[in-house]
Design an enzyme around this catalytic site. Structure first.
Site, short mmCIF file in Angstrom:
data_model
loop_
_atom_site.label_atom_id
_atom_site.label_comp_id
_atom_site.label_asym_id
_atom_site.label_seq_id
_atom_site.Cartn_x
_atom_site.Cartn_y
_atom_site.Cartn_z
N LYS A 142 48.00 99.40 50.04
CA LYS A 142 48.48 100.65 49.45
C LYS A 142 48.28 100.66 47.93
CE LYS A 142 52.71 101.11 48.02
NZ LYS A 142 53.48 101.28 46.79
N ASN A 143 48.70 99.60 47.26
CA ASN A 143 48.64 99.61 45.80
C ASN A 143 47.21 99.57 45.29
OD1 ASN A 143 51.33 99.90 45.60
ND2 ASN A 143 51.79 97.76 45.14
N ARG A 185 55.06 107.26 40.98
CA ARG A 185 54.77 106.80 39.61
C ARG A 185 53.30 106.41 39.43
NH1 ARG A 185 58.61 105.41 36.27
NH2 ARG A 185 57.11 104.00 35.33
N CYS A 233 63.38 105.17 38.05
CA CYS A 233 62.96 104.70 39.36
C CYS A 233 64.07 103.80 39.90
CB CYS A 233 61.65 103.95 39.18
SG CYS A 233 61.10 103.03 40.58
N ARG A 238 60.98 101.65 34.12
CA ARG A 238 59.54 101.37 34.26
C ARG A 238 58.77 102.15 33.20
NH1 ARG A 238 57.89 101.66 40.42
NH2 ARG A 238 56.02 100.66 39.62
N ASP A 244 57.42 92.39 45.01
CA ASP A 244 57.42 93.29 46.17
C ASP A 244 57.76 92.59 47.48
OD1 ASP A 244 56.74 95.29 44.42
OD2 ASP A 244 54.62 95.36 44.96
N ARG A 277 56.50 105.25 52.56
CA ARG A 277 55.59 105.28 51.39
C ARG A 277 54.60 104.14 51.45
NH1 ARG A 277 58.35 106.20 45.71
NH2 ARG A 277 56.15 106.02 45.28
C1 EPZ Z 1 52.71 97.79 40.32
O1 EPZ Z 1 53.53 98.68 39.58
C2 EPZ Z 1 52.98 98.07 41.77
N1 EPZ Z 1 52.69 99.48 42.05
C3 EPZ Z 1 54.43 97.76 42.12
O2 EPZ Z 1 54.58 97.92 43.52
C4 EPZ Z 1 54.73 96.30 41.75
O3 EPZ Z 1 56.09 96.04 41.99
C5 EPZ Z 1 54.40 96.05 40.28
O4 EPZ Z 1 53.01 96.43 40.03
C6 EPZ Z 1 54.58 94.60 39.86
O5 EPZ Z 1 53.77 93.78 40.66
C7 EPZ Z 1 51.43 99.88 42.26
O6 EPZ Z 1 50.47 99.14 42.18
C8 EPZ Z 1 51.24 101.31 42.64
P1 EPZ Z 1 53.81 96.81 36.14
P2 EPZ Z 1 53.29 98.82 38.00
O7 EPZ Z 1 53.36 97.80 35.12
O8 EPZ Z 1 51.88 98.58 37.69
C9 EPZ Z 1 56.92 96.35 32.59
C10 EPZ Z 1 55.65 98.63 45.48
O9 EPZ Z 1 56.77 98.34 45.98
N2 EPZ Z 1 56.10 97.36 31.92
O10 EPZ Z 1 52.91 95.68 36.45
O11 EPZ Z 1 53.90 100.11 37.61
C11 EPZ Z 1 57.61 96.89 33.84
O12 EPZ Z 1 58.81 97.56 33.51
C12 EPZ Z 1 55.52 98.90 44.00
O13 EPZ Z 1 54.62 98.74 46.15
C13 EPZ Z 1 56.35 97.64 30.59
O14 EPZ Z 1 57.25 97.09 29.96
O15 EPZ Z 1 54.15 97.62 37.47
C14 EPZ Z 1 57.81 95.64 34.63
O16 EPZ Z 1 58.92 94.92 34.15
C15 EPZ Z 1 56.83 99.01 43.30
N3 EPZ Z 1 55.57 98.57 29.97
C16 EPZ Z 1 56.55 94.82 34.33
O17 EPZ Z 1 56.06 95.35 33.09
C17 EPZ Z 1 54.55 99.22 30.61
O18 EPZ Z 1 53.86 100.05 29.99
C18 EPZ Z 1 55.47 94.92 35.38
O19 EPZ Z 1 55.24 96.29 35.73
C19 EPZ Z 1 54.30 98.90 31.95
C20 EPZ Z 1 55.08 97.97 32.59
#
Ligand code: EPZ
Length: 437
Positions: A22-23, A92, A116, A121, A322, A414
């Site tokens: 999915k991701n 998102r 969220c 996020r 996840d 989802r």
């Molecule tokens: C991806 O989200 C996945 N979603 C998430 O899966 C997954 O939990 C996450 O990566 C972490 O592995 C998709 O791929 C669609 P991140 P993403 O930006 O990319 C912080 C699921 O259940 N951060 O890697 O949005 C953030 O708050 C979903 O399938 C910032 O601080 O996650 C977090 O603590 C949920 N600033 C960390 O980084 C930013 O600009 C990692 O988030 C971006 C992120």
């Protein structure tokens, strides 16, 4: 609103095939915006999120044809660059259109994703990365308004994507995609190393991009003038695979899992081995694709006794956030005390009170939870709060004595294609009911 009704206690047995990721799919679909030629994706899961992304791309001038796992995307109109709040608030990952739109159309107006259930996020790293490539970005009425000055091209640059919680998966996807059409070379430092980033880079390279280092913290992108079409089979979903492995384990079952991306699950298999869950590749199985460690058939078996472990979620190749809720459900039945620490989304614990309603014994302290194993879980009505929390509750329900009703399974839909059908085929007593009547 649908609910699952599970009568627990059935040992799972049989075979299940893992769907495309999915991701990975969500980021790869947005890459269609980088070319006017068709992109064909294979093994696309039929999920709420993938359908939402298809709708969003439709509003951005992309024709989408979907037919049982095959999705073709082709841009026919480049006049719209608006990702509306109504779609972004449902998903998102919509923010992933930002980089491709900027790179190809020179402008984008994308609704700022809101809060969220799994915590704060922010998208500051996405914006920082795209600004480094020369984009001018402002916020206006809840929208990210971005443009490339003078209608020109983005410019290759050195970009640092490290944040307080590690790198960012979708931020890396956004900047890497944008850099493919930038003038000059982009070096992304502290890039996310997740396998989904590698999958995206492989498809972009097949479209004519020049990306090296995907899967490492330094990704180098030499910009090209244009990209073409391609056909790409999605990597299997490592989180779905991990969820089914733990479903087998929590029911003390024996399950064969096809299309399992074993190579992307090293940390998970390491923790599960210590718990007492055996996951062994099956050589020469019909579902095995030429020994590819990303598409194996594995046999899952477990000892009747589950041992407690420590789990810390981390960026890849660490244990994935996840799968945190799912391993927590499993450890609720371990013989002793486990500690789970969440280092990606420190508040991602909405499943804790729901598992407690089923008789689990847990104490949360900040971003850690002490899980004291109990002899049995007891069925109860519970509430799904987000996608992976829901999966954890399903696993608990499969093992619990009596009936568990999981409300609001739209969260689960989802990310898992007809999970109840897959589990029922493995012998679970699970039914989808309409709980709104
Ligand atoms: C991806 O989200 C996945 N979603 C998430 O899966 C997954 O939990 C996450 O990566 C972490 O592995 C998709 O791929 C669609 P991140 P993403 O930006 O990319 C912080 C699921 O259940 N951060 O890697 O949005 C953030 O708050 C979903 O399938 C910032 O601080 O996650 C977090 O603590 C949920 N600033 C960390 O980084 C930013 O600009 C990692 O988030 C971006 C992120």
């Amino acid at each position: 609103m649908d609910a699952f009704v599970i009568k627990g206690g059935k040992r799972l047995r049989g075979r299940v095939r893992v769907n495309g990721s999915k991701n990975s799919c969500l980021a790869l679909m947005t890459a269609a915006l980088l070319t006017d030629e068709p992109i064909v994706l294979l093994d696309v899961p039929n999920l709420r999120d993938t359908r939402n992304m298809a709708n969003l791309l439709g509003t951005l001038g992309c024709e989408v044809e979907a037919d049982s796992g095959r999705v073709q995307l082709k841009v026919t109109d480049r006049s719209q660059s608006l990702a509306h709040y109504d779609i972004v608030r449902t998903m998102r990952a919509s923010v992933s259109v930002l980089g491709p739109l900027l790179a190809k159309r020179g402008a984008a107006r994308v609704s700022m994703p809101g809060g969220c259930n799994i915590g704060d996020r922010p998208v500051d790293l996405h914006l920082r990365g795209l600004r480094s490539l020369g984009a001018k970005i402002n916020l206006d009425q809840g929208y990210i308004v971005a443009e490339v000055p003078d209608g020109g091209r983005l410019l290759g640059a050195r970009v640092f994507l490290g944040g307080a919680y590690g790198s960012t998966v979708l931020g890396t996807a956004n900047v890497m995609s944008a850099a493919t059409l930038a003038r000059g070379t982009t070096v992304i430092e502290a890039a996310a190393c997740e396998p989904e980033v590698v999958d995206l880079a492989q498809m972009l390279n097949a479209m004519g991009a020049r990306i090296n280092g995907a899967g490492t913290p330094r990704v180098v992108v030499e910009g090209v003038d244009e990209l073409g079409g391609t056909q790409h089979r999605l990597m299997p979903d490592r989180i779905e695979a991990g969820t089914y492995i733990m479903a087998a384990a929590i029911t003390n079952g024996e399950v064969m899992i096809e299309n399992c991306p074993t190579d992307a699950l090293t940390a998970v298999l390491d923790r599960l081995a210590d718990v007492g869950v055996e996951v062994d590749p099956v050589d020469g199985d019909a579902g095995d694709q030429n020994g590819d460690p990303m598409r194996q058939t594995v046999r899952v078996g477990s000892h009747r006794r589950l041992d407690p472990v420590q789990v810390v979620t981390q960026p890849h190749p660490g244990f994935p956030t996840d799968l945190q809720a799912q391993i927590m459900a499993l450890l609720c039945l371990a013989d002793g005390n486990s500690i789970i620490t969440e280092k990606i989304f420190p508040d991602r614990f909405l499943h804790v009170p729901e598992l407690s309603r089923m008789g689990a014994s847990m104490v949360r302290n900040g971003s850690s939870v002490l899980v004291s194993g109990v002899r049995k879980l007891i069925g109860a009505p519970v509430m799904a709060s987000d996608l992976r929390a829901s999966a954890g509750l399903v696993l608990a329900g499969l093992a619990a004595d009596g009936v568990t009703t999981i409300n609001r399974v739209y969260h689960l839909d989802r990310g898992y294609e007809r999970m109840e059908v897959a589990l029922a085929q493995l012998g679970a007593d699970i039914e989808r009911v309409d709980a709104s009547v």
